[in-house]
Design an enzyme around this catalytic site. Structure first.
Site, PDB file in Angstrom:
ATOM      1  CG  ASN A 184      -1.631   4.195  -4.526  1.00 56.69           C
ATOM      2  OD1 ASN A 184      -2.697   3.790  -4.039  1.00 56.69           O
ATOM      3  ND2 ASN A 184      -0.643   4.647  -3.767  1.00 56.69           N
ATOM      4  CG  HIS A 207      -9.977   1.338   0.695  1.00 57.57           C
ATOM      5  ND1 HIS A 207      -8.953   2.200   0.345  1.00 57.57           N
ATOM      6  CD2 HIS A 207     -11.029   2.134   1.001  1.00 57.57           C
ATOM      7  CE1 HIS A 207      -9.366   3.446   0.427  1.00 57.57           C
ATOM      8  NE2 HIS A 207     -10.630   3.432   0.831  1.00 57.57           N
ATOM      9  CG  ASP A 231      -2.080   0.906   1.138  1.00 52.95           C
ATOM     10  OD1 ASP A 231      -2.108   1.740   0.220  1.00 52.95           O
ATOM     11  OD2 ASP A 231      -2.991   0.791   1.979  1.00 52.95           O
ATOM     12  CG  ASP A 232      -0.260   5.001   0.044  1.00 50.33           C
ATOM     13  OD1 ASP A 232      -1.032   4.680  -0.866  1.00 50.33           O
ATOM     14  OD2 ASP A 232      -0.534   5.869   0.889  1.00 50.33           O
ATOM     15  CE  LYS A 240      -6.431   0.527   1.805  1.00 47.03           C
ATOM     16  NZ  LYS A 240      -5.512   1.679   1.691  1.00 47.03           N
ATOM     17  CG  HIS A 289      -2.139   4.071   3.575  1.00 42.56           C
ATOM     18  ND1 HIS A 289      -2.601   5.034   4.444  1.00 42.56           N
ATOM     19  CD2 HIS A 289      -2.852   4.248   2.422  1.00 42.56           C
ATOM     20  CE1 HIS A 289      -3.538   5.757   3.862  1.00 42.56           C
ATOM     21  NE2 HIS A 289      -3.705   5.304   2.620  1.00 42.56           N
ATOM     22  CE  LYS A 319      -2.877   7.415  -1.751  1.00 43.66           C
ATOM     23  NZ  LYS A 319      -3.049   7.017  -0.336  1.00 43.66           N
ATOM     24  CB  CYS A 372      -6.484   2.805  -1.914  1.00 43.56           C
ATOM     25  SG  CYS A 372      -5.107   3.559  -1.030  1.00 43.56           S
TER      26      CYS A 372
END
Length: 526
Positions: A287, A135, A37-38, A133, A228, A304, A79
């Site tokens: 991302n 989402h 994530d991120d 996650k 994240h 991002k 996301c």
């Protein structure tokens, strides 16, 4: 866009032959899909050590180095869109998720009539498990992971929370909604308060591996919270980075190292369980990295949330003993998009049928990864977000007596409105229209590199950019003025996509989502 099956049967036969000497000779390959994530483009060791980054990722480097690095691989800039396309194989213009992410109190989710990746794998006999996650919406019970194809789920439903307390607050006007979010299947589990999520999700994934019924092929979707925001990690992981003076960057680096350790532990568990030799590991970012929160995408432009390469050019690789020897340790430059994983995993790896889905935007690219064919993908719609319009454009567009004539001229000319935020990749070319956050429109090196941020020089109120991404992957030279015919051609293509899109679904927040009304935890409320 039709899904191609080039080489699919040949690849499946090859996989069977490769595994014919093992105890899983008649079994389909296991698949472990790991989503970070991120995670910034320059924050994996095999990129960063070439570009001034001090972050160490020995496990990711080893897996990628022994597998296939995907260096023309794209995801979405935020996301929920990436996760929705991974699960559905369809562009967000076809699911209504073109704008933003799904916020905790929004009554929204991946549409329930979309067939998902785990649902298709279950049809082919796979045990399907998810950790981490979600989402992509939870306002209805039917939106939850175990209702969308997963046999088991352990994780959190919203987009971000505290790594230790697993709490999240969200403001709706003057009201603050606050709740706990950690679930085993559909049950809120409070006994994990205080456990750092990267460790917790790694351990839960290892539990899935250890208890797996080996008579079935295994699918695991491990969607780490890391890396994240909020920036949180046990101090011991920051120790190797004390030379990084920027606190955000130092903490972020420690978070990356913890995640890298987790990936190594999951791989070790596969080996100890006797599953590794028949497993395909896929690693992806969701991302680009947020450069304001310690991440880094250097030398790419942007961050991002942007449609510059730094927001969408993902880190990705495939690792497996099942890969042909000829492609192990290679770099793949074929065009691949996150929407390709559903048809690639279902048809290319699992040998399943793709009937029953809505028309897919993804392609089966397993032959491309395996080195037996070029990618069938020739273009990527990065997005069209009609709710994101250049603010400096709107007043001049709507003011004055000539507005009606300008509007009618646009309709009659059948041209794409370039004030809308959109981007399209076609072959070597990329066109980008509309606004992007100015804070993201930079080339920002890692803090520890000693290099300086580079700022672009733009024309006032510029709405269209054209780049040859193959020749200019850093997006330094805008060619829109030099090649107006190419611009017109791609604007027409964007207009075709726009006409085929569904309306954006981005509902107002619903105060009935307040965890205080539901036992103190985030979860379905309708």
């Amino acid at each position: 866009m039709a899904v191609r099956h080039l080489g699919e049967f040949v690849v499946i036969v090859c996989l069977t032959l490769v595994t014919s000497g093992s105890s899983y000779a008649e079994q389909l390959p296991n698949v472990v899909f790991i989503l970070a994530d991120d995670y910034g483009f320059n924050d994996v060791g095999y990129h960063g050590r070439l570009h001034g980054s001090a972050i160490l990722t020995p496990n990711l480097d080893r897996l990628a180095g022994e597998g296939v690095k995907l260096e023309n691989y794209y995801v979405q800039p935020i996301c929920s869109p990436t996760r929705s396309q991974l699960m559905s194989g369809r562009y967000q213009i076809h699911t209504g998720l073109q704008h933003g992410v799904i916020r905790p109190p929004q009554p929204n989710c991946l549409p329930l009539d979309e067939v998902t990746l785990p649902q298709k794998l279950k049809e082919n006999g796979y045990a399907t498990n998810m950790v981490g996650k979600w989402h992509i919406g939870f306002y209805l019970d039917a939106c939850l992971p175990t209702e969308r194809g997963f046999d088991s789920y352990f994780g959190y439903l919203i987009g971000a929370e505290d790594y230790y307390t697993h709490m999240r607050s969200y403001n709706v006007g003057s009201k603050t909604l606050s709740g706990y979010d950690l679930h085993a299947n559909k049950t809120t589990v409070y006994q994990y308060k205080g456990q750092y999520s990267t460790h917790l999700f790694t351990n839960k994934t290892i539990d899935v591996i250890e208890r797996h019924d080996k008579t079935k092929p295994l699918f695991i979707y491990l969607a780490y919270q890391a890396v994240h925001f909020p920036l949180e990690v046990p101090d011991s992981y920051m120790d190797p980075y004390m030379n990084i003076t920027d606190k955000n960057r130092r903490t972020y680096a420690g978070m990356v190292s913890c995640m890298d350790e987790g990936v190594g532990n999951v791989t070790r568990a596969l080996k100890e369980a006797g599953l590794y030799d028949n497993t395909i590991i896929i690693f992806s970012t969701d991302n680009g990295g947020p450069i304001q929160s310690g991440a880094n995408n250097w030398p790419l432009r942007g961050s991002k949330g942007s449609l510059w390469e730094g927001g969408i050019h993902g880190v990705g690789f495939v690792h497996s003993p099942l890969l042909p020897t000829s492609v192990k340790g290679t770099v793949n430059h074929e065009l691949i998009h996150v929407s390709d994983w559903l048809p690639t995993i279902v048809a290319g790896i699992a040998g399943g049928a793709l009937n029953g889905t809505k028309p897919l935007d993804g392609y089966n690219v397993w032959s491309s990864i395996s080195g037996t064919a070029s990618s069938p993908r020739k273009e990527i719609l990065h997005n069209i977000d009609s709710l994101y319009i250049a603010p400096e454009i709107l007043p001049s567009y709507f003011d004055g007596e000539d507005f009606l004539w300008r509007f009618l001229a646009r309709v009659l000319e059948d041209k794409f409105d370039t004030s809308i935020r959109a981007a399209l990749r076609v072959g070597d070319w990329k066109i980008k229209t509309g606004p992007d956050a100015s804070a993201s429109d930079v080339w920002q090196p890692p803090a520890e590199s000693g290099l300086h941020t580079i700022y672009p020089i733009e024309k006032p109120n510029q709405k269209v950019w054209l780049f040859n991404i193959t020749a200019d992957p850093l997006e330094r030279t805008d060619l829109s003025g030099k090649y107006p015919d190419v611009v017109d051609e791609f604007l027409q293509r964007l207009e075709e996509y726009y006409k085929g899109s569904v309306p954006v679904r981005y509902p107002d927040p619903d105060l009935e989502a307040d965890p205080a009304l539901h036992g103190g935890s985030w979860g379905p409320w309708e």
